[in-house]
Write a protein that holds these residues in place. Sequence first.
Motif, PDB file in Angstrom:
ATOM      1  N   GLN A   1       0.740  -0.988   0.079  1.00 42.77           N
ATOM      2  CA  GLN A   1      -0.067   0.106  -0.192  1.00 42.77           C
ATOM      3  C   GLN A   1       1.003   1.130   0.096  1.00 42.77           C
ATOM      4  O   GLN A   1       1.699   1.605   1.067  1.00 42.77           O
ATOM      5  CB  GLN A   1      -1.042  -0.234   1.612  1.00 42.77           C
ATOM      6  N   VAL A   2       0.225   2.451  -1.167  1.00 40.71           N
ATOM      7  CA  VAL A   2       1.206   3.518  -0.787  1.00 40.71           C
ATOM      8  C   VAL A   2       0.983   4.481   0.155  1.00 40.71           C
ATOM      9  O   VAL A   2      -0.488   4.356   0.141  1.00 40.71           O
ATOM     10  CB  VAL A   2       1.037   4.454  -2.061  1.00 40.71           C
ATOM     11  N   GLN A   3       2.089   4.908   0.743  1.00 39.22           N
ATOM     12  CA  GLN A   3       1.888   5.788   1.649  1.00 39.22           C
ATOM     13  C   GLN A   3       2.233   7.480   1.032  1.00 39.22           C
ATOM     14  O   GLN A   3       3.428   7.147   1.233  1.00 39.22           O
ATOM     15  CB  GLN A   3       2.729   5.233   3.177  1.00 39.22           C
ATOM     16  N   LEU A   4       1.542   8.573   1.890  1.00 40.27           N
ATOM     17  CA  LEU A   4       2.402   9.320   1.414  1.00 40.27           C
ATOM     18  C   LEU A   4       1.977  10.194   3.117  1.00 40.27           C
ATOM     19  O   LEU A   4       1.255  10.326   3.866  1.00 40.27           O
ATOM     20  CB  LEU A   4       1.006  10.004   1.247  1.00 40.27           C
ATOM     21  N   SER A  25       6.011   6.304   0.230  1.00 38.35           N
ATOM     22  CA  SER A  25       6.547   4.914   0.081  1.00 38.35           C
ATOM     23  C   SER A  25       6.051   4.179  -0.288  1.00 38.35           C
ATOM     24  O   SER A  25       4.855   3.702  -1.105  1.00 38.35           O
ATOM     25  CB  SER A  25       6.290   5.319   1.469  1.00 38.35           C
ATOM     26  N   ARG A  26       6.635   2.834  -0.717  1.00 38.82           N
ATOM     27  CA  ARG A  26       6.215   1.743  -1.132  1.00 38.82           C
ATOM     28  C   ARG A  26       5.858   1.495  -2.562  1.00 38.82           C
ATOM     29  O   ARG A  26       4.902   1.169  -3.713  1.00 38.82           O
ATOM     30  CB  ARG A  26       5.568   0.675  -0.502  1.00 38.82           C
ATOM     31  N   ASP A  72      11.768  14.913  -6.114  1.00 41.96           N
ATOM     32  CA  ASP A  72      13.787  14.660  -5.739  1.00 41.96           C
ATOM     33  C   ASP A  72      12.935  13.044  -6.459  1.00 41.96           C
ATOM     34  O   ASP A  72      12.747  12.408  -5.300  1.00 41.96           O
ATOM     35  CB  ASP A  72      14.286  15.091  -5.190  1.00 41.96           C
ATOM     36  N   ASN A  73      13.716  12.576  -7.467  1.00 44.27           N
ATOM     37  CA  ASN A  73      12.697  11.372  -8.150  1.00 44.27           C
ATOM     38  C   ASN A  73      13.799   9.739  -6.532  1.00 44.27           C
ATOM     39  O   ASN A  73      13.366   9.441  -6.048  1.00 44.27           O
ATOM     40  CB  ASN A  73      12.680  10.846  -8.826  1.00 44.27           C
ATOM     41  N   ALA A  74      15.288  11.055  -6.946  1.00 43.88           N
ATOM     42  CA  ALA A  74      16.171   9.691  -6.332  1.00 43.88           C
ATOM     43  C   ALA A  74      16.025   9.957  -4.584  1.00 43.88           C
ATOM     44  O   ALA A  74      15.613   9.286  -3.395  1.00 43.88           O
ATOM     45  CB  ALA A  74      17.275  10.489  -6.258  1.00 43.88           C
ATOM     46  N   LYS A  75      14.726  11.084  -3.797  1.00 49.30           N
ATOM     47  CA  LYS A  75      13.804  11.038  -2.588  1.00 49.30           C
ATOM     48  C   LYS A  75      13.158  10.668  -2.480  1.00 49.30           C
ATOM     49  O   LYS A  75      12.105  10.374  -1.724  1.00 49.30           O
ATOM     50  CB  LYS A  75      14.497  12.080  -1.830  1.00 49.30           C
ATOM     51  N   ASN A  76      12.587   9.983  -3.253  1.00 46.47           N
ATOM     52  CA  ASN A  76      10.888  10.033  -3.623  1.00 46.47           C
ATOM     53  C   ASN A  76      10.612  10.759  -2.429  1.00 46.47           C
ATOM     54  O   ASN A  76       9.341  10.934  -2.240  1.00 46.47           O
ATOM     55  CB  ASN A  76      10.263   8.530  -2.780  1.00 46.47           C
ATOM     56  N   THR A  77      10.270  11.828  -2.844  1.00 45.21           N
ATOM     57  CA  THR A  77       9.832  13.091  -2.653  1.00 45.21           C
ATOM     58  C   THR A  77       9.457  14.679  -4.020  1.00 45.21           C
ATOM     59  O   THR A  77      10.153  14.890  -4.429  1.00 45.21           O
ATOM     60  CB  THR A  77      11.058  14.300  -1.542  1.00 45.21           C
ATOM     61  N   THR A  99      -3.310  12.642 -11.918  1.00 45.29           N
ATOM     62  CA  THR A  99      -4.146  12.373 -12.439  1.00 45.29           C
ATOM     63  C   THR A  99      -5.277  10.964 -12.268  1.00 45.29           C
ATOM     64  O   THR A  99      -5.382  10.373 -13.223  1.00 45.29           O
ATOM     65  CB  THR A  99      -3.427  12.316 -13.799  1.00 45.29           C
ATOM     66  N   GLY A 100      -5.591  11.683 -10.837  1.00 44.85           N
ATOM     67  CA  GLY A 100      -7.005  11.156 -10.826  1.00 44.85           C
ATOM     68  C   GLY A 100      -6.326   9.294  -9.928  1.00 44.85           C
ATOM     69  O   GLY A 100      -5.447   9.374  -9.805  1.00 44.85           O
ATOM     70  N   ALA A 101      -7.174   8.249  -9.784  1.00 44.59           N
ATOM     71  CA  ALA A 101      -6.716   6.952  -9.501  1.00 44.59           C
ATOM     72  C   ALA A 101      -6.214   7.080  -8.579  1.00 44.59           C
ATOM     73  O   ALA A 101      -5.084   7.080  -8.449  1.00 44.59           O
ATOM     74  CB  ALA A 101      -6.165   6.101 -10.567  1.00 44.59           C
ATOM     75  N   TYR A 102      -6.319   7.840  -6.853  1.00 35.02           N
ATOM     76  CA  TYR A 102      -5.453   8.216  -6.173  1.00 35.02           C
ATOM     77  C   TYR A 102      -4.957   7.208  -5.310  1.00 35.02           C
ATOM     78  O   TYR A 102      -5.802   6.208  -5.249  1.00 35.02           O
ATOM     79  CB  TYR A 102      -6.792   9.431  -5.263  1.00 35.02           C
ATOM     80  N   TRP A 103      -4.225   6.981  -4.947  1.00 30.19           N
ATOM     81  CA  TRP A 103      -3.937   6.509  -3.214  1.00 30.19           C
ATOM     82  C   TRP A 103      -4.328   6.511  -2.367  1.00 30.19           C
ATOM     83  O   TRP A 103      -5.043   7.525  -2.132  1.00 30.19           O
ATOM     84  CB  TRP A 103      -2.311   6.588  -3.083  1.00 30.19           C
TER      85      TRP A 103
END
Length: 115
Positions: A1-4, A25-26, A72-77, A99-103
């Motif tokens: 599960q994606v975590q924000l 995350s994830r 910053d893709n390297a930091k996933n941020t 773009t929708g399809a939200y986590w």
Amino acid sequence: QVQLVESGGGLVQDGGSLRLSCTVSRIALRFNAIGWYRQVPGKQRELVASISVSGSSNYADSVKGRFTISRDNAKNTVYLQMNSLRPEDTAVYYCNRGTGAYWDWGQGTQVTVSS
């Protein structure tokens, strides 16, 4: 599960600045367009800025020229630099897919701008 996880909010005076951070995350951030949204009680959540996979950005008219989204893709941020803040920017700010399809939504970060 994606975590924000959103952070960086706070209390600032009219005309001040804040930088928000959104750590994902994830999942690999680099494959996703991301948006920053905000919501005030009694109103619908609105998209204020988004950034594509390639790095191009779009802004709501109300924040254009004052807010800057970056990633910053390297930091996933993903970041939201907010300058020249106004009392009407007061809201809880969230990040999610652009773009929708939200986590699942995170808890958000409160931004309060005093006049």
